[in-house]
Design a protein around this motif. Structure first.
Motif, PDB file in Angstrom:
ATOM      1  N   MET A 153     154.311  28.403  40.807  1.00 46.50           N
ATOM      2  CA  MET A 153     154.245  27.931  42.182  1.00 46.50           C
ATOM      3  C   MET A 153     152.813  27.641  42.642  1.00 46.50           C
ATOM      4  N   GLU A 154     151.849  27.775  41.704  1.00 44.37           N
ATOM      5  CA  GLU A 154     150.437  27.542  42.027  1.00 44.37           C
ATOM      6  C   GLU A 154     150.016  28.363  43.239  1.00 44.37           C
ATOM      7  N   PHE A 155     150.202  29.688  43.077  1.00 42.28           N
ATOM      8  CA  PHE A 155     149.896  30.645  44.133  1.00 42.28           C
ATOM      9  C   PHE A 155     149.017  31.742  43.564  1.00 42.28           C
ATOM     10  N   ASP A 156     147.915  32.036  44.238  1.00 40.29           N
ATOM     11  CA  ASP A 156     146.981  33.066  43.804  1.00 40.29           C
ATOM     12  C   ASP A 156     147.391  34.401  44.421  1.00 40.29           C
ATOM     13  N   LEU A 157     147.936  35.295  43.590  1.00 35.51           N
ATOM     14  CA  LEU A 157     148.397  36.581  44.099  1.00 35.51           C
ATOM     15  C   LEU A 157     147.250  37.432  44.633  1.00 35.51           C
ATOM     16  N   ALA A 158     146.091  37.336  44.017  1.00 35.10           N
ATOM     17  CA  ALA A 158     144.965  38.176  44.419  1.00 35.10           C
ATOM     18  C   ALA A 158     144.524  37.895  45.851  1.00 35.10           C
ATOM     19  N   SER A 159     144.532  36.623  46.238  1.00 33.77           N
ATOM     20  CA  SER A 159     144.076  36.251  47.583  1.00 33.77           C
ATOM     21  C   SER A 159     145.224  35.882  48.521  1.00 33.77           C
ATOM     22  N   SER A 160     146.464  35.857  47.983  1.00 31.64           N
ATOM     23  CA  SER A 160     147.634  35.428  48.762  1.00 31.64           C
ATOM     24  C   SER A 160     147.419  34.046  49.365  1.00 31.64           C
ATOM     25  N   ARG A 161     146.910  33.135  48.532  1.00 32.40           N
ATOM     26  CA  ARG A 161     146.662  31.763  48.980  1.00 32.40           C
ATOM     27  C   ARG A 161     147.271  30.768  47.994  1.00 32.40           C
ATOM     28  N   PHE A 162     147.726  29.652  48.546  1.00 39.78           N
ATOM     29  CA  PHE A 162     148.302  28.586  47.738  1.00 39.78           C
ATOM     30  C   PHE A 162     147.202  27.647  47.248  1.00 39.78           C
ATOM     31  N   TYR A 163     147.346  27.177  46.029  1.00 42.50           N
ATOM     32  CA  TYR A 163     146.508  26.093  45.558  1.00 42.50           C
ATOM     33  C   TYR A 163     147.046  24.785  46.152  1.00 42.50           C
ATOM     34  N   PRO A 164     146.196  23.773  46.327  1.00 37.48           N
ATOM     35  CA  PRO A 164     146.624  22.537  47.002  1.00 37.48           C
ATOM     36  C   PRO A 164     147.822  21.845  46.368  1.00 37.48           C
ATOM     37  N   GLY A 165     148.042  22.028  45.057  1.00 39.41           N
ATOM     38  CA  GLY A 165     149.143  21.334  44.405  1.00 39.41           C
ATOM     39  C   GLY A 165     150.472  22.045  44.455  1.00 39.41           C
ATOM     40  N   SER A 166     150.558  23.206  45.114  1.00 40.08           N
ATOM     41  CA  SER A 166     151.795  23.983  45.124  1.00 40.08           C
ATOM     42  C   SER A 166     152.947  23.198  45.731  1.00 40.08           C
ATOM     43  N   ILE A 167     154.097  23.265  45.069  1.00 44.46           N
ATOM     44  CA  ILE A 167     155.274  22.571  45.580  1.00 44.46           C
ATOM     45  C   ILE A 167     155.737  23.170  46.897  1.00 44.46           C
ATOM     46  N   PHE A 168     155.349  24.417  47.169  1.00 51.31           N
ATOM     47  CA  PHE A 168     155.757  25.059  48.413  1.00 51.31           C
ATOM     48  C   PHE A 168     155.145  24.366  49.626  1.00 51.31           C
ATOM     49  N   ILE A 169     154.018  23.734  49.451  1.00 57.80           N
ATOM     50  CA  ILE A 169     153.300  23.148  50.575  1.00 57.80           C
ATOM     51  C   ILE A 169     154.078  21.997  51.202  1.00 57.80           C
ATOM     52  N   ALA A 170     154.519  21.072  50.397  1.00 58.34           N
ATOM     53  CA  ALA A 170     155.160  19.876  50.947  1.00 58.34           C
ATOM     54  C   ALA A 170     156.609  19.723  50.522  1.00 58.34           C
ATOM     55  N   GLY A 171     157.070  20.565  49.584  1.00 57.18           N
ATOM     56  CA  GLY A 171     158.437  20.450  49.116  1.00 57.18           C
ATOM     57  C   GLY A 171     159.423  21.177  50.019  1.00 57.18           C
ATOM     58  N   THR A 172     160.703  21.022  49.715  1.00 59.46           N
ATOM     59  CA  THR A 172     161.756  21.716  50.445  1.00 59.46           C
ATOM     60  C   THR A 172     162.118  22.998  49.712  1.00 59.46           C
ATOM     61  N   SER A 212     149.695  31.789  57.850  1.00 58.25           N
ATOM     62  CA  SER A 212     151.089  31.988  58.215  1.00 58.25           C
ATOM     63  C   SER A 212     151.965  32.363  57.023  1.00 58.25           C
ATOM     64  N   TRP A 213     151.697  31.767  55.863  1.00 57.94           N
ATOM     65  CA  TRP A 213     152.650  31.869  54.757  1.00 57.94           C
ATOM     66  C   TRP A 213     152.159  32.632  53.534  1.00 57.94           C
ATOM     67  N   GLY A 214     150.853  32.903  53.407  1.00 56.19           N
ATOM     68  CA  GLY A 214     150.346  33.526  52.194  1.00 56.19           C
ATOM     69  C   GLY A 214     150.933  34.899  51.916  1.00 56.19           C
ATOM     70  N   ALA A 215     150.801  35.821  52.873  1.00 53.20           N
ATOM     71  CA  ALA A 215     151.321  37.173  52.677  1.00 53.20           C
ATOM     72  C   ALA A 215     152.843  37.164  52.565  1.00 53.20           C
ATOM     73  N   TRP A 216     153.493  36.305  53.334  1.00 54.62           N
ATOM     74  CA  TRP A 216     154.954  36.177  53.265  1.00 54.62           C
ATOM     75  C   TRP A 216     155.392  35.761  51.863  1.00 54.62           C
ATOM     76  N   PHE A 217     154.692  34.809  51.280  1.00 54.86           N
ATOM     77  CA  PHE A 217     155.098  34.310  49.974  1.00 54.86           C
ATOM     78  C   PHE A 217     154.897  35.386  48.904  1.00 54.86           C
ATOM     79  N   ALA A 218     153.848  36.177  49.031  1.00 53.30           N
ATOM     80  CA  ALA A 218     153.649  37.289  48.094  1.00 53.30           C
ATOM     81  C   ALA A 218     154.826  38.254  48.155  1.00 53.30           C
ATOM     82  N   ARG A 219     155.332  38.526  49.358  1.00 54.02           N
ATOM     83  CA  ARG A 219     156.501  39.397  49.499  1.00 54.02           C
ATOM     84  C   ARG A 219     157.745  38.748  48.908  1.00 54.02           C
TER      85      ARG A 219
END
Length: 231
Positions: A47-66, A20-27
């Motif tokens: 932001m602990e985000f892998d641009l190559a795969s458009s995937r978040f690492y588990p520790g990313s603040i985007f996952i559980a933060g506001t 849902s959010w990987g490609a959106w976050f890359a944009r």
């Protein structure tokens, strides 16, 4: 164990987080960086985000933060923006992502309600986009209450949001289960005195969640069978 209601996290729980959010976050990073690839790469690393795969690492603040947490986390990398302008970028783009359900949600949620369970949503997203996304998914009316981090109860992992939602549902906390994909969800549920059900449709792994939850399930579709064995 008597469970009278379920409080769902949204992203990573009702909806598959990475899809849902990987490609959106890359944009979003492209927009925030203004075409500066060095700044985009620095934002992705922070932001602990892998641009190559458009995937978040588990520790990313985007996952559980506001959204406020995220803006504060990257503010020093964005001297040309104010917190308000960054929040405006995020809010404007929140209408874009196509939420990918973890499973066909409308029949699943209807089945839970038919079994007598009361349903609610507690998300660290803002309230307005949460309502909009649930309406787009055709499941808004399945929930007795929907709370965001700006609904007046605070954000997870503090228990205030869940306790506030429990009050709105009219159900005592110990009769509710918090269903989520992050340790923030589980910490909030535990602090609120609720049963804690973790699912693996977010970035967190079973190893990340197992010591924080009463049970770790593959996805929310396994909840009915689990409850049938524990009640």
């Amino acid at each position: 164990m008597a469970i009278h209601g379920l409080i769902f996290d949204k992203d990573g729980t009702l909806f598959d987080f990475q899809q849902s959010w990987g490609a959106w976050f890359a944009r979003l990073l492209d927009r925030l960086s203004g075409g500066d690839t060095a700044r985009r790469d620095a934002l992705a690393a922070r932001m602990e985000f892998d641009l190559a795969s458009s995937r978040f690492y588990p520790g990313s603040i985007f996952i559980a933060g506001t959204s406020d947490d995220m803006v504060a986390h990257i503010a020093d990398l964005m001297p040309h923006e104010t917190p308000q302008s960054m929040l405006a970028h995020i809010a404007a783009m929140k209408a874009e992502p196509a939420q990918v359900p973890a499973l066909p949600l409308a029949p699943f949620l209807s089945g839970l309600r038919a079994s007598g369970l009361v349903l609610a949503v507690a998300t660290n997203d803002a309230e307005a986009p949460a309502h909009a996304q649930l309406k787009t998914a055709g499941i808004h009316d399945q929930f007795a209450y929907i709370a965001g981090y700006d609904s007046g109860f605070g954000a997870k992992p503090a228990p205030g949001m869940l306790l506030g939602v429990a009050q709105k549902m009219g159900i005592a906390p110990h009769l509710l289960a918090m269903v989520g994909d992050s340790t923030h969800d589980m910490a909030a549920g535990r602090a609120a005195g609720m049963h804690c059900i973790a699912v693996l449709t977010g970035p967190a792994t079973r190893a990340d969640l197992v010591n924080h939850a009463d049970i770790v399930l593959g996805n929310i579709g396994e909840i009915p069978e689990y409850l049938s064995k524990t009640t």
